[in-house]
Design a protein around this motif. Structure first.
Motif, short mmCIF file in Angstrom:
data_model
loop_
_atom_site.label_atom_id
_atom_site.label_comp_id
_atom_site.label_asym_id
_atom_site.label_seq_id
_atom_site.Cartn_x
_atom_site.Cartn_y
_atom_site.Cartn_z
N ARG A 39 32.93 5.05 -26.25
CA ARG A 39 31.85 5.42 -27.16
C ARG A 39 32.17 6.75 -27.87
O ARG A 39 31.98 6.88 -29.09
N THR A 40 32.66 7.72 -27.12
CA THR A 40 33.02 9.01 -27.74
C THR A 40 34.22 8.86 -28.68
O THR A 40 34.32 9.58 -29.67
N LEU A 41 35.12 7.91 -28.38
CA LEU A 41 36.24 7.67 -29.28
C LEU A 41 35.75 7.13 -30.63
O LEU A 41 36.22 7.55 -31.69
N GLU A 42 34.78 6.22 -30.57
CA GLU A 42 34.21 5.71 -31.81
C GLU A 42 33.48 6.81 -32.58
O GLU A 42 33.56 6.89 -33.82
N GLU A 43 32.81 7.70 -31.86
CA GLU A 43 32.10 8.80 -32.53
C GLU A 43 33.10 9.75 -33.21
O GLU A 43 32.86 10.20 -34.34
N GLN A 44 34.19 10.04 -32.54
CA GLN A 44 35.16 10.98 -33.10
C GLN A 44 35.89 10.38 -34.30
O GLN A 44 36.16 11.07 -35.28
N THR A 45 36.20 9.10 -34.23
CA THR A 45 36.92 8.47 -35.34
C THR A 45 35.97 8.05 -36.46
O THR A 45 36.43 7.76 -37.58
N GLU A 46 34.64 7.99 -36.14
CA GLU A 46 33.64 7.52 -37.10
C GLU A 46 33.96 6.10 -37.56
O GLU A 46 33.79 5.74 -38.73
N LEU A 47 34.43 5.30 -36.60
CA LEU A 47 34.80 3.91 -36.88
C LEU A 47 34.21 3.00 -35.80
O LEU A 47 34.03 3.42 -34.65
N VAL A 48 33.94 1.75 -36.18
CA VAL A 48 33.56 0.73 -35.20
C VAL A 48 34.85 0.13 -34.67
O VAL A 48 35.56 -0.58 -35.38
N LEU A 49 35.18 0.43 -33.43
CA LEU A 49 36.44 -0.01 -32.86
C LEU A 49 36.31 -1.30 -32.06
O LEU A 49 37.32 -1.99 -31.85
N LEU A 50 35.09 -1.61 -31.61
CA LEU A 50 34.90 -2.74 -30.70
C LEU A 50 33.90 -3.74 -31.27
O LEU A 50 32.84 -3.36 -31.81
N ASP A 51 34.20 -5.01 -31.12
CA ASP A 51 33.29 -6.10 -31.47
C ASP A 51 32.67 -6.60 -30.16
O ASP A 51 33.33 -7.26 -29.36
N ARG A 52 31.42 -6.25 -29.94
CA ARG A 52 30.76 -6.51 -28.66
C ARG A 52 29.91 -7.78 -28.68
O ARG A 52 29.11 -8.02 -27.78
N ARG A 53 30.05 -8.62 -29.70
CA ARG A 53 29.15 -9.76 -29.85
C ARG A 53 29.42 -10.90 -28.88
O ARG A 53 28.52 -11.66 -28.53
N GLY A 54 30.64 -11.11 -28.44
CA GLY A 54 30.96 -12.23 -27.56
C GLY A 54 30.99 -11.84 -26.10
O GLY A 54 30.66 -10.71 -25.71
N TYR A 55 31.40 -12.83 -25.28
CA TYR A 55 31.54 -12.57 -23.83
C TYR A 55 32.62 -11.53 -23.58
O TYR A 55 32.46 -10.63 -22.76
N ARG A 56 33.72 -11.68 -24.29
CA ARG A 56 34.82 -10.72 -24.16
C ARG A 56 34.77 -9.76 -25.33
O ARG A 56 34.72 -10.18 -26.49
N THR A 57 34.75 -8.49 -25.01
CA THR A 57 34.76 -7.47 -26.06
C THR A 57 36.13 -7.47 -26.73
O THR A 57 37.17 -7.44 -26.06
N ARG A 58 36.11 -7.53 -28.05
CA ARG A 58 37.36 -7.55 -28.80
C ARG A 58 37.46 -6.32 -29.68
O ARG A 58 36.44 -5.71 -30.04
N LEU A 59 38.70 -5.99 -30.04
CA LEU A 59 38.91 -4.88 -30.96
C LEU A 59 38.73 -5.35 -32.40
O LEU A 59 39.16 -6.46 -32.75
#
Length: 297
Positions: A39-59
């Motif tokens: 979560r802090t990595l996404e905040e620092q990069t100001e990017l959405v790094l993870l797709d959390r919609r499915g069973y397996r989280t994808r980049l």
């Protein structure tokens, strides 16, 4: 941006394992620690790094790109750890060797090859100089080892005598000097070009020393000197190891002098007496001299 190694490890583990729980297990971390790092990595990069919609989280595509750079950070960490381990084991970070170009490079290169095959991470810098230039380069470059044919002037050196090198005064078989019978006199030699490598040195006490000021061409190294002699440009001293084939074939002829057309060079290996050598330098000394130095702690 201050991306930490912990964040890089978390993103790499998630990409490899596919779930936060599996990533946490692989990292021996708690589930919440991995969540926080990403979560802090996404905040620092100001990017959405993870797709959390499915069973397996994808980049996401952005996450894949950031992952490439995170893995470079992790690889740099591994390289740093390996370099530190090598230094702790006694392998010096760099080893600088200066040798006189009349000395054959093969023994030096052979031991460097052996050390590299054994996994030594030492960076080797091996360069040739000639006569007084060897000691000058040893001092200027703060080198660790030098092989010289002139006695050094520096104090506080530990020296090892190496096997003598035989040099022969030769000319191409078609050269006028090579076709004459009987010992050649200085007057006959003086009519032709005496080839040297960057000039000679009186300390060598070559039989042609008196001729050098009158009829010389100074070349950059012994390969160029050999080529010039084979072209018939002039005559000169060549180390026997460099021209065995040409002598055997008769392309080069040893000149006949009353004072003798052979000369023995007396090379020596030197290093500073007050400096403890690392494992690589010690192995080079042992390979060239047979002297086994104490293994660094």
């Amino acid at each position: 941006m201050n991306v930490t190694l912990e964040q890089a490890r978390a993103l790499d583990a998630l990409a490899r394992q596919g779930t936060f729980a599996a990533a946490a297990k692989a990292l021996h971390k708690g589930h919440t620690a991995v969540l926080y790092a990403l979560r802090t990595l996404e905040e620092q990069t100001e990017l959405v790094l993870l797709d959390r919609r499915g069973y397996r989280t994808r980049l996401t595509p952005a996450g894949e790109r950031v992952l490439e750079h995170c893995r470079k950070l992790l690889e740099a960490e591994r390289e740093l750890e390996a370099a530190c381990a090598e230094i702790r084991a006694g392998w010096e970070p760099t080893l600088r060797i200066i040798f006189d170009g009349i000395f054959p490079a093969e023994p030096l290169l052979r031991v460097v090859k052996q050390l590299r095959a054994e996994g030594a991470g030492t960076r080797f810098h091996v360069s040739a100089e000639f006569l007084a230039g060897v000691e000058a380069a040893f001092t200027r470059d703060e080198a660790d080892l030098m092989v010289s044919v002139l006695p050094p002037t520096l104090p506080d050196l530990r020296s090892y005598r190496l096997a003598d090198l035989k040099a022969v005064l030769v000319a191409h078989r078609s050269h006028p000097l090579a076709t004459q019978r009987g010992p050649l006199k200085d007057e006959e030699l003086a009519r032709h070009l005496l080839l040297t490598v960057r000039g000679s040195d009186p300390r060598l006490q070559l039989s042609t020393g008196a001729l050098e000021g009158r009829s010389t061409v100074h070349l950059n190294d012994f390969a160029a000197k050999k080529a010039a002699i084979l072209e018939g440009l002039g005559y000169g001293w060549l180390p026997e190891h460099l021209m065995k084939r040409e002598l055997r074939r008769g392309e080069l002829k040893a000149l006949k002098l009353a004072s003798g057309a052979t000369h023995l060079f007396h090379p020596s290996l030197h290093h500073r007496a007050g400096v403890r050598l690392g494992r690589a330098a010690s192995r080079v000394v042992q390979a060239l001299t047979g002297v086994e130095l104490p293994t660094p702690p």
